[in-house]
Design an enzyme around this catalytic site. Structure first.
Site, PDB file in Angstrom:
ATOM      1  N   ASP A  59      -4.255 -12.776   3.939  1.00 15.47           N
ATOM      2  CA  ASP A  59      -5.499 -12.249   4.505  1.00 15.47           C
ATOM      3  C   ASP A  59      -6.717 -12.539   3.637  1.00 15.47           C
ATOM      4  O   ASP A  59      -7.838 -12.157   3.992  1.00 15.47           O
ATOM      5  CB  ASP A  59      -5.389 -10.757   4.804  1.00 15.47           C
ATOM      6  CG  ASP A  59      -4.733  -9.961   3.700  1.00 15.47           C
ATOM      7  OD1 ASP A  59      -4.420 -10.534   2.647  1.00 15.47           O
ATOM      8  OD2 ASP A  59      -4.515  -8.745   3.899  1.00 15.47           O
TER       9      ASP A  59
ATOM     10  N   HIS B 295      -6.480  -7.218  -0.146  1.00 13.53           N
ATOM     11  CA  HIS B 295      -6.594  -5.801  -0.480  1.00 13.53           C
ATOM     12  C   HIS B 295      -5.832  -5.496  -1.770  1.00 13.53           C
ATOM     13  O   HIS B 295      -4.754  -6.050  -2.007  1.00 13.53           O
ATOM     14  CB  HIS B 295      -6.019  -4.926   0.637  1.00 13.53           C
ATOM     15  CG  HIS B 295      -6.625  -5.185   1.981  1.00 13.53           C
ATOM     16  ND1 HIS B 295      -6.025  -5.996   2.933  1.00 13.53           N
ATOM     17  CD2 HIS B 295      -7.779  -4.736   2.520  1.00 13.53           C
ATOM     18  CE1 HIS B 295      -6.783  -6.024   4.016  1.00 13.53           C
ATOM     19  NE2 HIS B 295      -7.859  -5.289   3.794  1.00 13.53           N
TER      20      HIS B 295
ATOM     21  N   HIS C   4       0.812  -1.216   0.000  1.00 12.28           N
ATOM     22  CA  HIS C   4       0.000   0.000   0.000  1.00 12.28           C
ATOM     23  C   HIS C   4       0.847   1.268   0.000  1.00 12.28           C
ATOM     24  O   HIS C   4       0.302   2.371  -0.053  1.00 12.28           O
ATOM     25  CB  HIS C   4      -0.942   0.012   1.205  1.00 12.28           C
ATOM     26  CG  HIS C   4      -1.936  -1.100   1.213  1.00 12.28           C
ATOM     27  ND1 HIS C   4      -2.744  -1.383   0.131  1.00 12.28           N
ATOM     28  CD2 HIS C   4      -2.253  -2.015   2.175  1.00 12.28           C
ATOM     29  CE1 HIS C   4      -3.517  -2.420   0.427  1.00 12.28           C
ATOM     30  NE2 HIS C   4      -3.230  -2.818   1.648  1.00 12.28           N
TER      31      HIS C   4
ATOM     32  N   ASP D  97      -3.068 -10.541  -2.282  1.00 10.79           N
ATOM     33  CA  ASP D  97      -3.565 -10.063  -0.992  1.00 10.79           C
ATOM     34  C   ASP D  97      -5.064  -9.774  -1.110  1.00 10.79           C
ATOM     35  O   ASP D  97      -5.568  -9.465  -2.200  1.00 10.79           O
ATOM     36  CB  ASP D  97      -2.815  -8.777  -0.630  1.00 10.79           C
ATOM     37  CG  ASP D  97      -3.019  -8.316   0.790  1.00 10.79           C
ATOM     38  OD1 ASP D  97      -2.146  -8.579   1.619  1.00 10.79           O
ATOM     39  OD2 ASP D  97      -4.056  -7.691   1.071  1.00 10.79           O
TER      40      ASP D  97
END
Length: 342
Positions: free
Chosen positions: A282, A195, A157, A193
């Protein structure tokens, strides 16, 4: 498989995180590193401590002023007056705000995107060590075929000049650019991931020498909210070199694996010289903040498919948060990848 890690990873250990109106225990704690390291070791993988190869690979993808801020911020905290165990701000820059402030409180708002990335006494050492692990794993992957970087804190990120989403230095991008320069040819990144890898996308969005593909939960009502949509394909020379594959929340193995295979098809079409896998665990059905419901068997199947590319592959740890399943999911992925490459 060789597991590249750095013991300084534990030096950044935030305690709390403001999430959806409440203060909760910070999901990205130093215990993640210990749990994943010990699981890999106990499964028979070889632990390799990352050597210090310097900052050139970091500066190849990150703004020099931003890196200097991360390195120096804790030492300059006195400007803020009396502070506790960490420094944060509530004043964040927006795109239309175009002047760089001089004071620490403003710089915190310039160089961080949210309140998940506090600066603490050991933050720089932890994120620097994590980046060294990424570079060393990239080198091993080019020499031996594949390696895993136990990067913690994570990185995908982080933009070239901004921290956010628990991430400070973009380990995935650092590994990818290092491999591109080493091979002299194009490189691909697959991010699995839960995200979207918005920072990685941002770093390479206008380039045609690094293909970025992200498989992630639909961001319409999920972090990072403002990026990760299918119509984001790159810009300028990079048009067509970014691919987002949003997946419906609660997808489970079948839909998620179909998206992973779609990502691999995109990679094959671009004929890269090397591959980086941003391994977010995740996506798990057991993850405390995940929404995709992937099983341990799903991670193993994804590993087999990715290994089938045959490319030199650096696997870089991204998300995956404290739960009983976390170390088992990592071991399942690594063992399946190793088995597919034998």
């Amino acid at each position: 498989m060789q597991i590249v890690h750095h013991p300084d990873s534990v030096r950044h250990d935030p305690a709390q995180y403001f999430r959806r109106g409440s203060l909760i225990a910070h999901p990205e704690q130093a215990a993640r590193y210990i749990l994943l390291r010990d699981a890999a070791r106990d499964a028979g993988h070889d632990l390799v401590e990352a050597s210090d190869v310097g900052g050139a690979s970091i500066l190849a993808v990150h703004d020099a002023g931003y890196v200097a801020f991360l390195r120096e911020a804790w030492e300059l905290r006195g400007e803020l007056g009396e502070v506790g165990d960490e420094i944060l701000t509530g004043h964040f820059a927006r795109p239309q705000m175009h002047r760089q402030p001089e004071g620490m409180l403003g710089l915190l708002g310039l160089y961080t995107a949210d309140t998940s990335t506090p600066i603490r006494a050991g933050t720089w050492e932890a994120i620097y060590g994590s980046a060294q692990a990424a570079v060393c794993a990239a080198e091993l992957a080019l020499a031996q075929g594949h390696a895993y970087a136990l990067c913690r804190p994570p990185g995908h990120h982080a933009y070239a000049n901004s921290a956010g989403g628990f991430c400070y230095l973009n380990n995935t991008a650092i590994a990818g650019e290092h491999m591109r320069r080493a091979t002299g040819g194009p490189v691909a990144i697959i991010d699995i991931d839960v995200h979207h890898g918005n920072g990685t996308q941002g770093i390479f969005y206008a380039r045609d020498d690094v293909l970025t593909v992200s498989v992630h939960a639909d961001p319409a009502n999920y972090f990072p909210f403002f990026a990760g949509y299918a119509d984001e394909i790159g810009t300028g020379e990079g048009a067509g070199f970014n691919r987002n594959i949003p997946v419906v929340h609660g997808a489970g193995d079948a839909l998620w694996l179909a998206a992973v295979r779609d990502a691999l098809a995109a990679v094959a079409g671009h004929r890269p010289t090397a591959l980086v896998v941003a391994l977010g665990l995740d996506a798990s059905q057991d993850d405390p903040i995940g929404v995709l419901q992937v099983t341990r068997e799903g991670f193993a199947t994804a590993a087999e498919a990715i290994a089938g590319s045959g490319l030199p592959t650096a696997i870089v740890q991204e998300g995956g948060y404290l739960c009983e399943a976390l170390p088992h999911n990592l071991v399942a992925f690594l063992e399946a990848f190793d088995a597919a490459r034998k």
